[in-house]
Design a protein around this motif. Structure first.
Motif, PDB file in Angstrom:
ATOM      1  N   THR A   1      -4.260   0.122  -1.780  1.00  0.00           N
ATOM      2  CA  THR A   1      -3.492  -1.108  -1.830  1.00  0.00           C
ATOM      3  C   THR A   1      -3.249  -1.532  -3.277  1.00  0.00           C
TER       4      THR A   1
ATOM      5  N   PRO B   1      -6.909  -0.495   3.557  1.00  0.00           N
ATOM      6  CA  PRO B   1      -5.514  -0.301   3.959  1.00  0.00           C
ATOM      7  C   PRO B   1      -5.236  -0.801   5.367  1.00  0.00           C
TER       8      PRO B   1
ATOM      9  N   GLN C   1       0.818  -1.212   0.000  1.00  0.00           N
ATOM     10  CA  GLN C   1       0.000   0.000   0.000  1.00  0.00           C
ATOM     11  C   GLN C   1       0.850   1.260   0.000  1.00  0.00           C
TER      12      GLN C   1
END
Length: 397
Positions: free
Chosen positions: A321, A293, A234
């Protein structure tokens, strides 16, 4: 079955580049080139999304250092053909926090590893201590254990724009593109390949599989299963109020090697800076991954910014992500299947986008039976990392 000279399965960074190069080599007419994407173009389910990737001559391994300058040349050729800017120069820093890495096995991922490759390939660079780093870029906070390298050719390659340009150029050369069309199997068919979708089966002389996290699903009917690990990574965008300080003309892309390996961008794509961590994400699959995330990473990023780049931060614009699909040695796969050489397999190991324009040409070389324009022996599909079940995973975390 519709017949094609070549089919590319997966139109992310590597697949779209391969489609462009194949269309340029084969040209319009009988036996066209087809690109098939299971989702819509520019989707956010894989690895080749978002605005920015770092492009750099800074490499600490010979197999990549040898491809770095040719990759720049390949991008400039795409820009010239399309009259579109894809690469934005910013300069780039490699920063090593030697105190944080004490006792950690880093191999060549240190200042000396990078300078060895720079010297071998004749690349200009500057070495900086902590004081020199902060004097040049006062946006940083650095202690005495910090060492840095500056290389002026580093910059940003715009991932979303690059993919779109490759697709547009391929179409201009006569390629056909099918979207929202999952490929269920590629099946060797004599000297060609059958490509099976839900609604139609296509036949091609050659197929390039650039399906990243879906690679083993696409290859299942070939008898090949690759030892690939899918990781959910991410990045976070920060709506910094200090835009002028972090403009691309004033702040370089950077990589930070410390307890964690971070990478960052000036304001580009969004009106925000961008920070990510290289590797270390949770294992997942293409079908089970989530898009939420990781709060641990969010907090880790915020702590890094607070300590080392306080004005880089600001309100979080968003975190998102993406997937890395990684062989055990974290090297690319660029090769044909030994028993079915009409099928080419491409995997970027989570760090290929900077090379994508060049890799497209290499994949076209493989598909058309040409000698690859640059050495790719290190990326063989028959190397021990892919054939020896006991080969240990060695990710550059």
């Amino acid at each position: 079955m519709a017949a094609h000279r070549a089919i590319v399965v997966g139109l992310g960074g590597l697949g779209s580049a391969a489609l462009h190069r194949l269309a340029a080599e084969i040209g319009p007419g009988d036996g066209t080139v087809l690109g098939i994407e299971q989702f819509e173009l520019g989707h956010h389910r894989g690895a080749s999304q978002d605005h920015s990737r770092i492009i750099r001559l800074a490499q600490h391994q010979e197999e990549y250092a040898a491809l770095a300058a040719p990759a720049y040349k390949a991008w400039y050729e795409v820009e010239a053909e399309a009259c579109q800017q894809i690469v934005t120069p910013t300069g780039g820093l490699v920063i090593e926090d030697r105190t944080a890495r004490q006792g950690t096995a880093t191999g060549t991922r240190n200042i000396e590893g990078y300078t060895a490759m720079f010297d071998r390939h004749g690349v200009a660079y500057e070495r900086l201590d902590a004081g020199e780093l902060v004097a040049r870029w006062p946006q940083f906070r650095a202690h005495d254990g910090i060492a840095a390298l500056y290389q002026p050719d580093s910059g940003i390659v715009d991932a979303a724009r690059a993919n779109a340009v490759h697709i547009a150029l391929a179409r201009a050369r006569g390629a056909e593109v099918r979207t929202s069309t999952p490929v269920r199997a590629v099946v060797p068919d004599g000297e060609g390949v059958a490509v099976v979708t839900d609604t139609e089966t296509f036949r091609a002389d050659r197929v390039v599989v650039a399906s990243d996290a879906w690679t083993n699903q696409v290859l299942a009917e070939t008898g090949t299963t690759l030892p690939l690990t899918v990781l959910r990574e991410q990045v976070t965008y920060y709506a910094t109020p200090h835009l002028a300080e972090f403009a691309p003309s004033r702040f370089p892309v950077f990589m930070w090697h410390g307890r964690h390996n971070f990478y960052g961008f000036p304001v580009y794509g969004e009106v925000a800076t961008k920070l990510g961590q290289h590797m270390g994400g949770d294992e997942t699959t293409a079908d089970t991954r989530t898009f939420e995330p990781d709060p641990v990473r969010r907090a880790r990023y915020a702590d890094f910014v607070d300590r080392h780049l306080p004005r880089f931060g600001g309100p979080e614009l968003y975190s998102k992500t993406c997937l890395y699909t990684v062989p055990p040695d974290q090297h690319f796969i660029l090769d044909t299947l030994p028993e079915h050489p009409q099928i080419v397999v491409a995997n970027g190991a989570g760090h290929a986008f900077k090379f994508a324009a060049l890799i497209g040409r290499l994949l076209a070389d493989l598909a058309l039976g040409h000698e690859p324009s640059h050495p790719i022996d290190a990326f063989s599909i028959t190397r021990p990392a892919l054939t020896d079940p006991s080969f240990p995973r060695s990710f550059h975390v």
